[in-house]
Design a protein around this motif. Structure first.
Motif, PDB file in Angstrom:
ATOM      1  N   ASP A   1       0.833  -1.188   0.000  1.00 27.11           N
ATOM      2  CA  ASP A   1       0.000   0.000   0.000  1.00 27.11           C
ATOM      3  C   ASP A   1       0.878   1.253   0.000  1.00 27.11           C
ATOM      4  N   GLU A   2       0.251   2.413   0.189  1.00 22.19           N
ATOM      5  CA  GLU A   2       0.989   3.674   0.110  1.00 22.19           C
ATOM      6  C   GLU A   2       2.055   3.790   1.188  1.00 22.19           C
ATOM      7  N   GLU A   3       1.897   3.057   2.277  1.00 24.30           N
ATOM      8  CA  GLU A   3       2.884   3.080   3.344  1.00 24.30           C
ATOM      9  C   GLU A   3       3.912   1.964   3.210  1.00 24.30           C
ATOM     10  N   GLY A   4       3.832   1.227   2.104  1.00 26.22           N
ATOM     11  CA  GLY A   4       4.802   0.173   1.854  1.00 26.22           C
ATOM     12  C   GLY A   4       4.546  -1.103   2.633  1.00 26.22           C
ATOM     13  N   ARG A   5       3.304  -1.369   3.016  1.00 27.92           N
ATOM     14  CA  ARG A   5       2.970  -2.556   3.786  1.00 27.92           C
ATOM     15  C   ARG A   5       2.167  -3.532   2.938  1.00 27.92           C
TER      16      ARG A   5
ATOM     17  N   GLU B   1       4.785  -8.746  12.309  1.00 28.13           N
ATOM     18  CA  GLU B   1       5.353  -7.808  11.345  1.00 28.13           C
ATOM     19  C   GLU B   1       6.841  -8.080  11.169  1.00 28.13           C
ATOM     20  N   LEU B   2       7.292  -7.954   9.945  1.00 29.55           N
ATOM     21  CA  LEU B   2       8.721  -7.962   9.631  1.00 29.55           C
ATOM     22  C   LEU B   2       9.051  -6.651   8.954  1.00 29.55           C
ATOM     23  N   ARG B   3       9.777  -5.790   9.643  1.00 26.85           N
ATOM     24  CA  ARG B   3      10.162  -4.492   9.060  1.00 26.85           C
ATOM     25  C   ARG B   3      11.405  -4.703   8.211  1.00 26.85           C
ATOM     26  N   LEU B   4      11.304  -4.332   6.965  1.00 19.76           N
ATOM     27  CA  LEU B   4      12.397  -4.527   6.016  1.00 19.76           C
ATOM     28  C   LEU B   4      13.329  -3.330   5.943  1.00 19.76           C
ATOM     29  N   ARG B   5      12.795  -2.143   6.265  1.00 26.76           N
ATOM     30  CA  ARG B   5      13.593  -0.920   6.274  1.00 26.76           C
ATOM     31  C   ARG B   5      12.854   0.119   7.105  1.00 26.76           C
ATOM     32  N   PRO B   6      13.525   1.151   7.574  1.00 23.83           N
ATOM     33  CA  PRO B   6      12.874   2.159   8.403  1.00 23.83           C
ATOM     34  C   PRO B   6      11.715   2.827   7.663  1.00 23.83           C
TER      35      PRO B   6
ATOM     36  N   ARG C   1       8.069  -1.770   2.699  1.00 22.05           N
ATOM     37  CA  ARG C   1       8.794  -1.486   3.938  1.00 22.05           C
ATOM     38  C   ARG C   1       8.570  -2.551   5.001  1.00 22.05           C
ATOM     39  N   SER C   2       7.396  -3.174   4.986  1.00 24.20           N
ATOM     40  CA  SER C   2       7.134  -4.175   6.018  1.00 24.20           C
ATOM     41  C   SER C   2       6.155  -5.226   5.523  1.00 24.20           C
ATOM     42  N   LEU C   3       6.311  -6.436   6.055  1.00 22.01           N
ATOM     43  CA  LEU C   3       5.439  -7.554   5.756  1.00 22.01           C
ATOM     44  C   LEU C   3       4.639  -7.902   7.006  1.00 22.01           C
ATOM     45  N   PHE C   4       3.386  -8.280   6.803  1.00 21.80           N
ATOM     46  CA  PHE C   4       2.526  -8.678   7.908  1.00 21.80           C
ATOM     47  C   PHE C   4       2.036 -10.100   7.675  1.00 21.80           C
ATOM     48  N   ALA C   5       1.803 -10.810   8.767  1.00 27.84           N
ATOM     49  CA  ALA C   5       1.202 -12.139   8.719  1.00 27.84           C
ATOM     50  C   ALA C   5       0.256 -12.270   9.898  1.00 27.84           C
ATOM     51  N   VAL C   6      -0.908 -12.835   9.670  1.00 27.16           N
ATOM     52  CA  VAL C   6      -1.907 -13.049  10.712  1.00 27.16           C
ATOM     53  C   VAL C   6      -2.056 -14.545  10.917  1.00 27.16           C
ATOM     54  N   VAL C   7      -1.912 -15.002  12.175  1.00 30.38           N
ATOM     55  CA  VAL C   7      -1.903 -16.426  12.489  1.00 30.38           C
ATOM     56  C   VAL C   7      -2.896 -16.707  13.609  1.00 30.38           C
ATOM     57  N   ASP C   8      -3.705 -17.748  13.467  1.00 30.30           N
ATOM     58  CA  ASP C   8      -4.627 -18.156  14.528  1.00 30.30           C
ATOM     59  C   ASP C   8      -3.849 -18.516  15.786  1.00 30.30           C
TER      60      ASP C   8
ATOM     61  N   ARG D   1      12.967  -7.575   0.416  1.00 32.70           N
ATOM     62  CA  ARG D   1      13.904  -6.630   1.006  1.00 32.70           C
ATOM     63  C   ARG D   1      14.686  -5.876  -0.074  1.00 32.70           C
ATOM     64  N   GLY D   2      14.820  -6.456  -1.233  1.00 28.79           N
ATOM     65  CA  GLY D   2      15.525  -5.799  -2.322  1.00 28.79           C
ATOM     66  C   GLY D   2      14.670  -4.867  -3.145  1.00 28.79           C
ATOM     67  N   ARG D   3      13.407  -4.712  -2.768  1.00 24.65           N
ATOM     68  CA  ARG D   3      12.502  -3.838  -3.497  1.00 24.65           C
ATOM     69  C   ARG D   3      12.341  -2.518  -2.747  1.00 24.65           C
TER      70      ARG D   3
END
Length: 360
Positions: free
Chosen positions: A281-285, A355-360, A320-327, A314-316
């Protein structure tokens, strides 16, 4: 998409073009191109043999350095007439079809755009596209009616143009997508590229990008063209494929931010799938999801795949960050995201968000 489709495209094109060999191909411009009809015909033959050469030679870093000519030789051979050039198209089309049929599925060879490689289906699809589009150009220049089969055009669109929203008919849509026509409600196309699916290698796996055609097959109960281990594909894979189909139908699919099937390197069998719910999205998530066939669980495949896809992201610059939702009850999946570097960031009572933050 294979050798049969290459020969179908070539055969249909030649059936039309051979009715016009007595016209002025050298002095007639091919449609909207700067080339003459003859130059365009030679270009078709050159592309077909180049693609065959890439696959046959297993080229990895550049095009194999050879070319064909229909303009005569230093030995005094006369240049080919129009009928001769069309014979060359038939010959090179046959060579590409034979090469596609005999190339193993896992072979990938160099092609510059967009991910610097394509498999046998990719080269077949590119060859078919060259034949269809440039036959259209020649036919337009010579005033001939030409329209290939809708099925062939649809196959090309769902294989090489995942970013193009489907139109009312496949052939006009393909012409519009390549700057050769108009579609109501859509701006003219002035620059275009096709897109072979991305394949990301890992240690024991390869992550194969899923085309809209493969996604539609998976969503409707098929295999997506993959050879699965027993028990696959699972329901989560089919649901994810359905999401890809919806993105494609709305014209919002960015294929590299789509779905990947996990293929085991040792035997070429598919074990599961993972991928993004949408482009960042616009915030890089962006959110990520995954599953495995039951028989493949407990061997670290999901962790390896998730780490690999995260490293690719991470090379893109657009994420900026990846999210995962787990039961909460899915302890093994919680272990996968944790081992892959994700941190728990929220708890809604039923599920954890990571969340995995890939860059600030």
């Amino acid at each position: 998409m294979g050798g049969d489709q290459v020969q179908e495209a070539v055969g249909h094109a030649l059936a039309l073009l051979r009715t016009a060999v007595d016209l002025d191909w050298e002095g007639t411009r091919a449609g909207r191109l700067e080339w003459s009809c003859r130059e365009t015909a030679v270009h078709i033959a050159s592309d077909l043999i180049a693609y065959a050469g890439q696959l046959a030679g297993r080229a990895q870093n550049a095009y194999v350095p050879f070319e064909i000519t229909c303009d005569g030789t230093d030995d005094g051979l006369d240049p080919a007439d129009t009928a001769g050039v069309l014979d060359v198209i038939e010959t090179t089309g046959t060579l590409l079809a034979a090469t596609v049929r005999t190339t193993p599925r896992d072979v990938r060879a160099f092609h510059p755009y967009p991910f610097r490689a394509a498999d046998r289906e990719g080269f077949a699809a590119m060859g078919v596209t060259e034949v269809l589009l440039h036959t259209h150009d020649i036919a337009e220049g010579l005033g001939l009616p030409y329209e290939p089969s809708a099925e062939l055009c649809q196959n090309i669109l769902t294989r090489l143009f995942p970013h193009v929203r489907p139109g009312p008919e496949p052939w006009p849509t393909l012409l519009w997508a390549t700057g050769r026509g108009e579609l109501p409600g859509r701006a003219p196309v002035t620059a275009w590229r096709w897109s072979n699916p991305l394949v990301i290698p890992a240690e024991r796996l390869a992550l194969h990008g899923v085309t809209p055609a493969a996604a539609a097959d998976l969503a409707s109960g098929g295999t997506g063209g993959f050879e699965w281990i027993e028990g696959g594909p699972v329901e989560g894979t089919r649901e994810g494929a359905g999401m890809i189909v919806k993105l494609y139908e709305t014209g919002t699919l960015r294929a590299e931010w789509g779905m990947y099937v996990l293929v085991r390197a040792e035997d070429g069998r598919a074990l599961g799938a993972l991928g993004f719910h949408a482009a960042p999205d616009e915030e890089g998530r962006t959110e990520i999801g995954y599953d495995l066939v039951e028989a493949a669980r407990g061997h670290g495949y999901a962790t390896e795949a998730l780490r690999t896809l995260a490293d690719w992201a991470r090379g893109r610059e657009d994420v900026r960050s990846l999210f995962a939702v787990v039961d909460k009850g899915n302890v093994p999946s919680q272990g996968v995201v944790t081992r892959s570097g994700f941190t728990r960031v929220s708890d809604d009572g039923e599920r954890f968000a990571y969340e995995l933050r890939l860059r600030p």
